[in-house]
Structures are given as structure tokens and as C-alpha cells.
Scaffold this motif. Structure first.
Motif, short mmCIF file in Angstrom:
data_model
loop_
_atom_site.label_atom_id
_atom_site.label_comp_id
_atom_site.label_asym_id
_atom_site.label_seq_id
_atom_site.Cartn_x
_atom_site.Cartn_y
_atom_site.Cartn_z
N ASP A 29 0.80 -1.06 -0.09
CA ASP A 29 0.06 -0.21 -0.35
C ASP A 29 1.12 1.30 -0.19
OD1 ASP A 29 -2.75 1.53 0.30
OD2 ASP A 29 -2.03 1.72 2.91
N ILE A 31 0.17 4.51 0.63
CA ILE A 31 0.01 5.52 1.34
C ILE A 31 1.20 4.91 2.97
CG2 ILE A 31 -1.13 6.70 2.68
CD1 ILE A 31 -3.44 6.56 0.51
N SER A 32 0.44 3.67 3.34
CA SER A 32 0.90 3.02 4.46
C SER A 32 2.80 3.19 4.23
CB SER A 32 0.70 1.97 5.05
OG SER A 32 0.86 1.27 4.04
N HIS A 33 2.34 2.46 3.11
CA HIS A 33 4.14 2.29 3.38
C HIS A 33 5.14 3.76 3.38
CE1 HIS A 33 2.94 -1.41 2.45
NE2 HIS A 33 4.35 -1.97 3.51
N LEU A 35 4.42 6.85 4.21
CA LEU A 35 4.54 7.32 5.69
C LEU A 35 5.49 6.29 6.69
CD1 LEU A 35 2.85 9.38 7.79
CD2 LEU A 35 1.24 7.41 8.32
N MET A 36 5.40 5.56 6.53
CA MET A 36 5.71 4.25 7.73
C MET A 36 7.61 4.54 7.13
SD MET A 36 8.03 1.52 8.26
CE MET A 36 7.55 0.94 7.20
N ARG A 203 0.12 -8.21 14.76
CA ARG A 203 -0.21 -7.91 13.95
C ARG A 203 -0.83 -9.56 13.65
NH1 ARG A 203 1.55 -10.31 8.45
NH2 ARG A 203 3.96 -10.37 8.62
N SER A 288 0.52 -2.26 15.19
CA SER A 288 1.01 -1.30 13.97
C SER A 288 0.81 0.21 13.97
CB SER A 288 -0.23 -1.77 12.94
OG SER A 288 -0.63 -3.34 12.73
N PHE A 289 0.03 0.29 14.61
CA PHE A 289 0.27 2.23 14.88
C PHE A 289 2.02 2.67 15.48
CE2 PHE A 289 -1.03 5.39 17.10
CZ PHE A 289 -0.29 7.14 16.07
N ILE A 292 4.95 4.41 14.26
CA ILE A 292 4.21 5.22 13.74
C ILE A 292 4.44 6.80 14.77
CG2 ILE A 292 3.15 7.20 12.48
CD1 ILE A 292 2.11 4.68 10.52
#
Length: 304
Positions: A29, A31-33, A35-36, A203, A288-289, A292
Motif C-alpha cells: 500500500d 500511502i501507509s508505506h 508514511l512509515m 499483527r 501497527s500504529f 509510527i
């Protein structure tokens, strides 16, 4: 009669290449990658007080390619199981083949190293070490199914690659070889490993009602309570190292990181006492969060 040397072949070529776009959307993904990975690199930058020079773009590209290669590794290694329990994923349903994945892996290895060597010799050598370890990891450390069945050891040995990747980023930022970095940077790299462990362990921790046949989980191995404790111990160690190893001891750091861990603990306790409902999703979501959350806190603390 269709002319394959005409516009028809061009359309077929573009259609065939579009399968990679679908793979990215489904299994990596953007967006999530983005950001991370951005937070991952920014955390390294603020720690060495390096400005956002042109190397940021190169480091971001090289790091993204490295993470994408790890995704390709997993797609190949998990294919047999995915054929049984996840038939709609790209490889089981025939969107891409194992050979497509292996072509991508080879290209990733070439580009991640070429990019880091373009930054400097020290960065390139560090990335080469990380790449070699990732290949050994991909080959299951040459221990085969025996090691793969040791779920927790198998996972933590794989996430060790994040230490080498982290050190490669530091080497690129400060233009020093791996063995001449400041001690705080080694501690920070260990924190990266712990954070990715939390992501991985969290996860795959489920309520009894969420467990699936043939799907491995840490809650099956350790029990729900043991899995929660394992995740929280990782988080506790990471925060202790942040304070004592990296030196993040400001008032903001104490409040921010202590609060983050306290919330994690409360969510873990809530998850332990619930047998149904959304507590499992909440625990996995916060796990998971958390990566971040911690990188964001490091960046904010250093910029204050």
C-alpha cells in the motif's frame, strides 16, 4: 488479423505492466508505506542533525526498494499456504508469477545497492551487507522448514535485517563505515528492530474466536496472554533504550513515550479480558500504529 508490431501490442504491453500497479495497491500500500518509510528516515536524520539534503531522496528510494524486496520475498515464501487460505492474493490467483517476483527481487537488489553506492562507498558497503543478510534470510538461513516452524525465532531473526538497514541509512547520512558510528546510533538501530518486532508480533495475535486453521499466530504459540506480554516487553525495552541509550530524556520525551506505553498496556489488558468484539482489532491496530507513534515522537522531540 492482429498486428503485434502495432498499437495493439503497445496496448497489450501496458495492460500487462498494469498488473504491477495492482500488486502495489494490494500488497504494498503506497500511502501507509510512504508514511512509515518517511518517518523511519526522518527519525534517522533528526538524530544525526542532518539537513534534508539531496541524499534524502536517494535514501528514501533505496529504502523503499529494500522494503519492497522484502515484500516480494514473503510473496514467494508464503505462496504454498496462500494457495490454500488466501487464494485471492496476486500470486495464487495468477496476477503475477513466482518468476515475476524473482525478476523484481533481482532488480531490487541491483537498484538498492546502486543507489546507496551513488551516495558513497560507506553507504554502499553497508547496504551490501544488509542485502546479503536479506538473501540469507530469504533462504531461511539454510535451515529450511525446521527453522520456519520456530515461529517467534524465525520472525525475530528476519526482522534483524532492519538493524542493518538502519545502520545503512546512518552510514549514508554521516558518511562513515558501520563500525565507526556513534553508540547512540547503534542503540537507535536496535530500537528499529524492536519496533518492527512489535509490528510483526502484534499483527498475528488474535482472540480465540479469530484464530484460523492452518494460519500461524503468536497467540497460538504463546497463548493470548503470553503474546500480549511479549509485545509489551518489546515496547518497554524500546522505550528504556530510547531514554538510556539514545538519550531522549526531555520532559516531552518522558511524557510522550510513557503515555504511549501506558495506552499500549491498557489496550493489552482490555484485549486480555475480552473474548469477543473488537479488542483484537484494537490491539493489532495499535501494535501497527506504535511504530509510527514512536518515530513521530522522536522527530518531534528532536525538533523542539
Amino acid at each position: 488479423m492482429k498486428r503485434f508490431n502495432s498499437n495493439y501490442s503497445d496496448r497489450e504491453y501496458l495492460k500487462d505492466r498494469f498488473k504491477w500497479v495492482r500488486f502495489f495497491i494490494e500488497r504494498f500500500d503506497p500511502i501507509s508505506h510512504v508514511l512509515m518509510i518517511s518517518l523511519f528516515i526522518a527519525g534517522h536524520i533528526v538524530l544525526v542533525k542532518n539537513d534534508l539534503s539531496g541524499n534524502f531522496v536517494l535514501i528514501f528510494l533505496g529504502t523503499t526498494i529494500f522494503f519492497f524486496k522484502l515484500r516480494c520475498f514473503d510473496e514467494v515464501k508464503d505462496l504454498d499456504l496462500d494457495m490454500k487460505i488466501n487464494p485471492t492474493r496476486p500470486l495464487p490467483r495468477g496476477l503475477l508469477s513466482v518468476f515475476d517476483m524473482k525478476d523484481a527481487i533481482i532488480l531490487c537488489l541491483i537498484f538498492e545497492n546502486a543507489i546507496f553506492y551513488s551516495i558513497g562507498l560507506n553507504a554502499g558497503v553497508a547496504m551490501s551487507i544488509a542485502s546479503v543478510y536479506s538473501l540469507i534470510m530469504y533462504k531461511e538461513f539454510f535451515l529450511g522448514d525446521w527453522f520456519r516452524d520456530k515461529l517467534t525465532s524465525y520472525a525475530t531473526a528476519h526482522t534483524l535485517v532492519t538493524i542493518l538497514l538502519s545502520l545503512s541509512v546512518f552510514s549514508a547520512l554521516v558518511n562513515k563505515p558501520l563500525y565507526l558510528l556513534d553508540k547512540e546510533l547503534y542503540f537507535f538501530s536496535i530500537i528499529s528492530w524492536l519496533l518492527f518486532n512489535i509490528f510483526e508480533l502484534g499483527r498475528k495475535t488474535f482472540l480465540q474466536s479469530e484464530e484460523r486453521d492452518q494460519v500461524e499466530s503468536y497467540s497460538k504459540v504463546w497463548g493470548k496472554g503470553g503474546a500480549v506480554i511479549l509485545v509489551l516487553v518489546h515496547a518497554c525495552i524500546a522505550e528504556v533504550i530510547l531514554a538510556l541509550g539514545v538519550g531522549l530524556t526531555s520532559f516531552f520525551a518522558k511524557v510522550y513515550f510513557t503515555s504511549s506505553f501506558a495506552i499500549f498496556t491498557l489496550i493489552g489488558v482490555f484485549f486480555l479480558f475480552k473474548k469477543t468484539g473488537k479488542s483484537g482489532a484494537l490491539f493489532r491496530g495499535y501494535s501497527s500504529f506504535y511504530i509510527i507513534l514512536i518515530y513521530s515522537g522522536i522527530i518531534i522531540e528532536k525538533l523542539l
